[in-house]
Design an enzyme around this catalytic site. Structure first.
Site, PDB file in Angstrom:
ATOM      1  N   GLY A   1       0.842  -1.188   0.000  1.00 40.80           N
ATOM      2  CA  GLY A   1       0.000   0.000   0.000  1.00 40.80           C
ATOM      3  C   GLY A   1       0.875   1.234   0.000  1.00 40.80           C
ATOM      4  O   GLY A   1       2.100   1.145   0.016  1.00 40.80           O
ATOM      5  N   GLY A   2       0.236   2.372  -0.004  1.00 39.53           N
ATOM      6  CA  GLY A   2       0.954   3.637   0.008  1.00 39.53           C
ATOM      7  C   GLY A   2       1.394   4.025   1.404  1.00 39.53           C
ATOM      8  O   GLY A   2       1.168   3.299   2.379  1.00 39.53           O
TER       9      GLY A   2
ATOM     10  N   ARG B   1       1.376   5.532   4.946  1.00 40.18           N
ATOM     11  CA  ARG B   1       0.337   5.696   5.971  1.00 40.18           C
ATOM     12  C   ARG B   1      -0.984   5.018   5.598  1.00 40.18           C
ATOM     13  O   ARG B   1      -2.059   5.457   5.979  1.00 40.18           O
ATOM     14  CB  ARG B   1       0.083   7.176   6.269  1.00 40.18           C
ATOM     15  CG  ARG B   1       1.264   7.869   6.869  1.00 40.18           C
ATOM     16  CD  ARG B   1       1.409   7.460   8.315  1.00 40.18           C
ATOM     17  NE  ARG B   1       2.591   8.059   8.908  1.00 40.18           N
ATOM     18  CZ  ARG B   1       3.546   7.363   9.491  1.00 40.18           C
ATOM     19  NH1 ARG B   1       3.469   6.053   9.567  1.00 40.18           N
ATOM     20  NH2 ARG B   1       4.571   7.969  10.023  1.00 40.18           N
ATOM     21  N   SER B   2      -0.888   3.914   4.860  1.00 37.18           N
ATOM     22  CA  SER B   2      -2.090   3.195   4.445  1.00 37.18           C
ATOM     23  C   SER B   2      -2.583   2.207   5.491  1.00 37.18           C
ATOM     24  O   SER B   2      -3.702   1.716   5.391  1.00 37.18           O
ATOM     25  CB  SER B   2      -1.819   2.448   3.133  1.00 37.18           C
ATOM     26  OG  SER B   2      -0.803   1.481   3.331  1.00 37.18           O
TER      27      SER B   2
ATOM     28  N   SER C   1       1.717  -1.503   7.819  1.00 36.87           N
ATOM     29  CA  SER C   1       2.584  -1.900   8.937  1.00 36.87           C
ATOM     30  C   SER C   1       1.762  -2.199  10.181  1.00 36.87           C
ATOM     31  O   SER C   1       2.035  -3.179  10.889  1.00 36.87           O
ATOM     32  CB  SER C   1       3.618  -0.814   9.242  1.00 36.87           C
ATOM     33  OG  SER C   1       4.525  -0.693   8.175  1.00 36.87           O
TER      34      SER C   1
ATOM     35  N   HIS D   1       9.442   3.973  16.356  1.00 37.83           N
ATOM     36  CA  HIS D   1       8.952   2.633  15.995  1.00 37.83           C
ATOM     37  C   HIS D   1       9.477   1.576  16.962  1.00 37.83           C
ATOM     38  O   HIS D   1       8.741   0.652  17.325  1.00 37.83           O
ATOM     39  CB  HIS D   1       9.336   2.284  14.555  1.00 37.83           C
ATOM     40  CG  HIS D   1       8.532   3.023  13.540  1.00 37.83           C
ATOM     41  ND1 HIS D   1       7.189   2.827  13.362  1.00 37.83           N
ATOM     42  CD2 HIS D   1       8.884   3.974  12.640  1.00 37.83           C
ATOM     43  CE1 HIS D   1       6.737   3.623  12.398  1.00 37.83           C
ATOM     44  NE2 HIS D   1       7.754   4.331  11.943  1.00 37.83           N
ATOM     45  N   ARG D   2      10.722   1.688  17.374  1.00 38.56           N
ATOM     46  CA  ARG D   2      11.271   0.740  18.366  1.00 38.56           C
ATOM     47  C   ARG D   2      10.437   0.779  19.641  1.00 38.56           C
ATOM     48  O   ARG D   2      10.113  -0.263  20.216  1.00 38.56           O
ATOM     49  CB  ARG D   2      12.717   1.115  18.716  1.00 38.56           C
ATOM     50  CG  ARG D   2      13.741   0.715  17.719  1.00 38.56           C
ATOM     51  CD  ARG D   2      15.115   1.131  18.235  1.00 38.56           C
ATOM     52  NE  ARG D   2      16.120   1.058  17.206  1.00 38.56           N
ATOM     53  CZ  ARG D   2      17.097   1.935  17.055  1.00 38.56           C
ATOM     54  NH1 ARG D   2      17.229   2.970  17.871  1.00 38.56           N
ATOM     55  NH2 ARG D   2      17.973   1.781  16.082  1.00 38.56           N
ATOM     56  N   ALA D   3      10.117   1.981  20.104  1.00 40.21           N
ATOM     57  CA  ALA D   3       9.363   2.143  21.353  1.00 40.21           C
ATOM     58  C   ALA D   3       7.940   1.607  21.236  1.00 40.21           C
ATOM     59  O   ALA D   3       7.350   1.182  22.243  1.00 40.21           O
ATOM     60  CB  ALA D   3       9.347   3.614  21.755  1.00 40.21           C
TER      61      ALA D   3
END
Length: 185
Positions: free
Chosen positions: A8-9, A11-12, A15, A49-51
């Site tokens: 996807g694009g 912020r789709s 993830s 992202h780690r947090a």
């Protein structure tokens, strides 16, 4: 179990969907991150992202040797690879850059390995072929190469989804001998 690809694009929701599926798998999770802190903004993103990941997950940061990182993970673990687009970028910007045919072959081998694992494999990638034509040769090469890499990985996948606005649309298998009907048929 299965290889699932989420594309996807920006912020789709791809993830977030991969993380949710991994958390629901019930297996230990290894998150393989491909991003490198190339500037302050990217370093901040990586830290954030780690947090956000559960503390009991294993994180492997591997921007270049993705296949090597995957083979080191316990076969029963759930793997999240995030993301192929950044990995392709990293490999294209290697010194010397990896040739397109070599990278496609590497992606094909990676996909085959992920598809054969007993644990769940979730691969996140970007869909970049729906936008404008990039104005530079490098941008067009990236778009074309990532499209080919995505096809290699999806071809080996049990499931593939297109994420749009936080919703997942299942991508159908291409039927052998598919015949599209024209307006006169």
């Amino acid at each position: 179990m299965a290889l699932t690809v989420l594309t996807g694009g920006a912020r789709s929701g791809k993830s977030a969907a991969a993380v949710a599926a991994a958390a629901a798998s019930g297996a230990p999770v290894t998150f393989i991150a491909t991003a490198e802190p190339s500037d302050d903004e990217m370093a901040e993103r990586i830290t954030r992202h780690r947090a956000e990941r559960p503390a009991n997950w294993t994180t492997v940061e591997e921007p270049h040797d993705l296949a090597g990182a995957v083979t080191e993970v316990d076969p029963a673990d759930t793997i999240v690879v995030d993301c192929l687009a950044i990995w392709v970028t990293n490999r294209m910007l290697d010194d010397p850059p990896v040739a397109s045919p070599e990278l496609v072959a590497e992606a094909s081998g990676l996909a085959d390995h992920l598809a054969k694992r007993p644990g769940l494999s979730l691969v996140v990638t970007n869909e970049v072929g729906s936008g404008v034509v990039p104005p530079t040769p490098l941008g067009r090469d990236f778009r074309d190469l990532l499209g080919t890499v995505n096809q290699q990985v999806v071809r080996a996948a049990d499931h593939a989804y297109l994420a749009i606005a936080g919703r997942l649309l299942p991508l159908e298998d291409r039927a052998d001998g598919l015949r599209l009907q024209g307006p006169d048929e």
